[in-house]
Design a protein around this motif. Sequence first.
Motif, PDB file in Angstrom:
ATOM      1  N   ALA A 281      34.464  35.135  42.774  1.00 28.27           N
ATOM      2  CA  ALA A 281      35.181  36.382  43.048  1.00 28.27           C
ATOM      3  C   ALA A 281      35.632  37.041  41.749  1.00 28.27           C
ATOM      4  N   MET A 282      36.091  36.239  40.799  1.00 27.23           N
ATOM      5  CA  MET A 282      36.555  36.810  39.538  1.00 27.23           C
ATOM      6  C   MET A 282      35.398  37.403  38.737  1.00 27.23           C
ATOM      7  N   PHE A 283      34.246  36.716  38.752  1.00 26.26           N
ATOM      8  CA  PHE A 283      33.068  37.275  38.089  1.00 26.26           C
ATOM      9  C   PHE A 283      32.683  38.618  38.720  1.00 26.26           C
ATOM     10  N   LEU A 284      32.647  38.627  40.046  1.00 24.64           N
ATOM     11  CA  LEU A 284      32.228  39.824  40.762  1.00 24.64           C
ATOM     12  C   LEU A 284      33.246  40.953  40.566  1.00 24.64           C
ATOM     13  N   ALA A 285      34.517  40.606  40.625  1.00 27.81           N
ATOM     14  CA  ALA A 285      35.568  41.614  40.423  1.00 27.81           C
ATOM     15  C   ALA A 285      35.482  42.219  39.025  1.00 27.81           C
ATOM     16  N   GLN A 286      35.214  41.380  38.016  1.00 28.25           N
ATOM     17  CA  GLN A 286      35.092  41.883  36.655  1.00 28.25           C
ATOM     18  C   GLN A 286      33.925  42.862  36.543  1.00 28.25           C
ATOM     19  N   SER A 287      32.845  42.557  37.237  1.00 25.69           N
ATOM     20  CA  SER A 287      31.673  43.432  37.203  1.00 25.69           C
ATOM     21  C   SER A 287      32.002  44.792  37.814  1.00 25.69           C
ATOM     22  N   PHE A 288      32.690  44.789  38.966  1.00 15.04           N
ATOM     23  CA  PHE A 288      33.060  46.057  39.591  1.00 15.04           C
ATOM     24  C   PHE A 288      34.113  46.792  38.766  1.00 15.04           C
ATOM     25  N   GLN A 289      34.990  46.022  38.125  1.00 16.06           N
ATOM     26  CA  GLN A 289      35.991  46.655  37.266  1.00 16.06           C
ATOM     27  C   GLN A 289      35.309  47.350  36.081  1.00 16.06           C
ATOM     28  N   ASN A 290      34.329  46.669  35.496  1.00 18.55           N
ATOM     29  CA  ASN A 290      33.587  47.279  34.385  1.00 18.55           C
ATOM     30  C   ASN A 290      32.892  48.570  34.819  1.00 18.55           C
ATOM     31  N   LYS A 291      32.486  48.578  36.075  1.00 18.18           N
ATOM     32  CA  LYS A 291      31.796  49.749  36.627  1.00 18.18           C
ATOM     33  C   LYS A 291      32.787  50.852  37.000  1.00 18.18           C
ATOM     34  N   GLY A 292      34.085  50.511  37.008  1.00 18.93           N
ATOM     35  CA  GLY A 292      35.103  51.488  37.390  1.00 18.93           C
ATOM     36  C   GLY A 292      35.378  51.527  38.877  1.00 18.93           C
ATOM     37  N   ASP A 293      34.823  50.591  39.627  1.00 19.43           N
ATOM     38  CA  ASP A 293      35.043  50.521  41.072  1.00 19.43           C
ATOM     39  C   ASP A 293      36.188  49.549  41.340  1.00 19.43           C
ATOM     40  N   TYR A 294      37.426  50.041  41.166  1.00 19.25           N
ATOM     41  CA  TYR A 294      38.595  49.168  41.260  1.00 19.25           C
ATOM     42  C   TYR A 294      38.869  48.701  42.686  1.00 19.25           C
ATOM     43  N   ASN A 295      38.531  49.529  43.660  1.00 20.20           N
ATOM     44  CA  ASN A 295      38.778  49.141  45.054  1.00 20.20           C
ATOM     45  C   ASN A 295      37.962  47.909  45.440  1.00 20.20           C
ATOM     46  N   ARG A 296      36.682  47.899  45.063  1.00 17.49           N
ATOM     47  CA  ARG A 296      35.850  46.741  45.415  1.00 17.49           C
ATOM     48  C   ARG A 296      36.231  45.525  44.578  1.00 17.49           C
ATOM     49  N   ALA A 297      36.634  45.759  43.342  1.00 17.67           N
ATOM     50  CA  ALA A 297      37.086  44.643  42.507  1.00 17.67           C
ATOM     51  C   ALA A 297      38.317  43.993  43.141  1.00 17.67           C
ATOM     52  N   SER A 298      39.255  44.824  43.584  1.00 18.67           N
ATOM     53  CA  SER A 298      40.474  44.315  44.224  1.00 18.67           C
ATOM     54  C   SER A 298      40.144  43.594  45.526  1.00 18.67           C
ATOM     55  N   LYS A 299      39.175  44.120  46.265  1.00 21.10           N
ATOM     56  CA  LYS A 299      38.772  43.520  47.542  1.00 21.10           C
ATOM     57  C   LYS A 299      38.353  42.074  47.359  1.00 21.10           C
TER      58      LYS A 299
END
Length: 443
Positions: A281-299
């Motif tokens: 989850a942390m790997f995936l969240a970091q990837s979405f955060q890098n992409k600027g998709d904070y909602n999916r990262a938080s999810k």
Amino acid sequence: MKNVKFLLSAACALFAVATMAQDFSDPKYAIWGDTPEARKENILNSNFLKESLDNKDYDAAAHYLKELLDKRPQASENTFVRGTQLYKNKINRAKSLAEKKMFTDSLLLIYDLRLEYFGDHPKRGRAYILDRKAREVLTYLPNDRAAIRKAFREAIAEAGDNADPESVVAYFSNLCDDYKNTDEVMPDELLAEYDRLTPFFEKNPDAAEYKKQFDAAFGLSGAASCENLENLFAPRIAAAPDDEELLGQAFMLMSRANCDSDFYFTLAEKYYEMKPTSENAMFLAQSFQNKGDYNRASKYLNEALAVEQDPAERQKLYARIGLLEFVSNDIQGAAAAARQARDLNPEDGLPYFILAQCYASSAAACGGFAGQAAFWAAYDTMAKAVELLKEENYIQTAKTSLAAYRSRFPTSEECFFNEVKEGASYKVTCGTAAGIVTTVRPR
């Protein structure tokens, strides 16, 4: 030491006397020679070789080894075991590079001869001998990169699925080093070897720790670019879309490479559905955060938090959520998550680092003396972060922030007009730091 040598010599002399009394025409001695006389001589030389090594008389040992190799190399595996012992000692005592090279060549020749005469040994045959030789090449010829690669390839090819995982990792790590440091290995070769050797670990599940080293070497090689990784894994995943291990391998490597292609996000989310761990989850969240998709990262972080029971993993998740909420400008949410992380592990500096920034951010929005005073709490909390942080990239930011927060303290005049004295206690009334008791300090 002289007494020890004397006793050994005496013991060998007694053996020689005993040997003279034996009947070497007995067929059990046939391996040692064609005639009783030759058998006797070769057995004596074998024992003299052992004694010379025990006494560290390497010149004498070299003489007896040559006699055995010339006359009866097939007689005993120990001839070659002692030969490697002899030349390793000679290499370590070499007085020049030329001597060292000569003795190294002799050491490797011993392995080649052992292959010739004992390559069919049921336990220590070709695979074993080639593996030992490859390790000697790595040890004694560290600069001959081509020889190292060749020796390990031969050893691994001979052993097949029974290869030593340590040797596989040694070979591949050196291949990665050669890719990074020389022009001898091209990216296509490295990718092909990674692809070729990966099934070895699938067939040897007990080698999980070596698999991690194998993947780490590839990830750090520089050849594991997002484009290369996608070219490597796309056809394999298309052929086996539900292979959890394959998806996990691609996910970890592409996550480390900070990939952001549609292919990566598709496989990442599919793998997380199969294995929803907090680490994934942390790997995936970091990837979405890098992409600027904070909602999916938080999810993904909150999903992992909902099922995670290990306090240490929950603490990491809360800290990551705090960072994410702060970056997405949810200051209240960031502070709440950071406090949860701090309470689970008060010795981790990251929650204090997040909290200090939350206090400073909300203080700037308050205005007036109350907002300035909140910077005292921000400063105290960031000082605690500096004390505990281990991540170098955070430490430098934290130290810079301390100076910035101090510059926002109220002046002596502002403290006077607000009837607070230097050194007195003060309860913050503004922002996310409200309720925290700190100490009055003029700018």
